[in-house]
Write an enzyme that holds these catalytic residues in place. Structure first.
Site, short mmCIF file in Angstrom:
data_model
loop_
_atom_site.label_atom_id
_atom_site.label_comp_id
_atom_site.label_asym_id
_atom_site.label_seq_id
_atom_site.Cartn_x
_atom_site.Cartn_y
_atom_site.Cartn_z
N ARG A 6 2.32 0.83 -6.84
CA ARG A 6 2.43 -0.30 -5.91
C ARG A 6 2.42 -1.64 -6.63
O ARG A 6 2.88 -2.64 -6.07
CB ARG A 6 1.35 -0.20 -4.82
CG ARG A 6 1.63 0.94 -3.85
CD ARG A 6 0.59 1.04 -2.76
NE ARG A 6 -0.74 1.31 -3.24
CZ ARG A 6 -1.21 2.50 -3.57
NH1 ARG A 6 -0.44 3.56 -3.46
NH2 ARG A 6 -2.44 2.65 -4.00
N GLU B 205 -11.50 5.28 -7.91
CA GLU B 205 -12.40 5.41 -6.75
C GLU B 205 -12.33 6.85 -6.24
O GLU B 205 -13.25 7.36 -5.66
CB GLU B 205 -11.95 4.42 -5.66
CG GLU B 205 -12.97 4.13 -4.60
CD GLU B 205 -12.40 3.27 -3.47
OE1 GLU B 205 -11.23 2.86 -3.54
OE2 GLU B 205 -13.14 3.02 -2.51
#
Ligand code: AMP
Length: 180
Positions: free
Chosen positions: A65, A102
Site C-alpha cells: 500500500r 502487529e
C-alpha cells in the site's frame, strides 16, 4: 483544506475491518479512500505540504500500500520512487531485513543500487503500527547508502509504540491522521 476537515474526510473514507487478517486486529482498509478522487487528492496535497521542508531526494514506498501514494508523491516532487518489496520479488541484487508485524513476521528487500550515497530519503507507508516495518525499511535504506531519513504515513496508530521505535533513525515523522 483545513486540517480538521481533512481528518473528518479521511475518517469517513477509511473502513475498519474487525478481525482481519487475524482475530483481535482492526484492519484499516484504505480502498474507500483510493476510490474517492477528492479524498485521495486532499491527502496527497496535505502530505506534499508536510514534507516540503525535508525536501526529499528519494521517496521509498513499502509494499504494497506504500506504493500507491508513495509513487504519486515522487511524481509530484520530480524525484525517484524506490519500492521496498517482500522477499524474493525484486529481480536484481538486494539487501534484506526481517521484522515483526502487529500480526506476524515478514521480510523486505531493496535493490542494492536504489539509493545514491547520502541522499535524503522519505519513507512512506499507509499505516504506522508497531513500527517494525518502518524500522526494517530504515535499516535497508541505511544499508543502501541513504543519508537523512524522514517518514510520511497516511495514519499512525498512536496507541502502539511505532514512533518510539523509529527515534534512533529520525524524529521527522509525519502522519496525516492520528488514531489514538
Ligand atoms: P507495523 O510494522 O506494526 O508498524 O505495521 C505496519 C505495516 O503493517 C504497514 O505496512 C501496514 O500496511 C500494515 N498494518 C499494520 N497494522 C495494520 C492495521 N491495523 N491496518 C492496516 N494495515 C496495518
Amino acid at each position: 483544506m483545513i486540517r480538521t476537515d481533512l481528518q473528518e474526510l479521511l475518517l469517513a473514507n477509511l473502513r475498519d475491518v474487525k478481525d482481519f487478517p487475524k482475530p483481535g486486529i482492526v484492519f484499516k482498509d484504505i480502498t474507500p479512500l483510493l476510490s474517492n478522487p477528492d479524498c485521495l487528492s486532499a491527502v496527497v496535497e496535505a502530505m506534499l505540504a508536510d514534507i516540503v521542508d525535508f525536501d526529499p531526494e528519494i521517496i521509498v514506498g513499502i509494499e504494497s500500500r506504500g506504493f500507491i501514494i508513495g509513487a504519486i508523491l515522487a511524481s509530484r516532487l520530480g524525484v525517484p520512487f524506490v519500492p521496498l518489496r517482500k522477499s524474493g520479488k525484486l529481480p536484481f541484487t538486494t539487501f534484506k531485513e526481517s521484522y515483526g508485524l502487529e500480526y506476524g513476521t515478514d521480510s523486505l528487500e531493496i535493490h542494492t543500487d536504489a539509493i545514491p550515497k547520502g541522499a535524503r530519503v522519505l519513507i512512506h507507508d499507509d499505516v504506522l503500527a508497531t513500527g517494525g516495518t518502518a524500522l526494517a525499511a530504515s535499516k535497508l535504506c541505511e544499508r543502501a547508502g541513504a543519508g537523512e531519513l524522514a517518514y510520511a504515513f497516511l495514519m499512525e496508530l498512536s496507541f502502539l509504540p511505532g514512533r518510539e521505535k523509529l527515534a534512533s533513525y529520525s524524529n521527522k515523522i509525519i502522519s496525516t491522521l492520528n488514531i489514538s
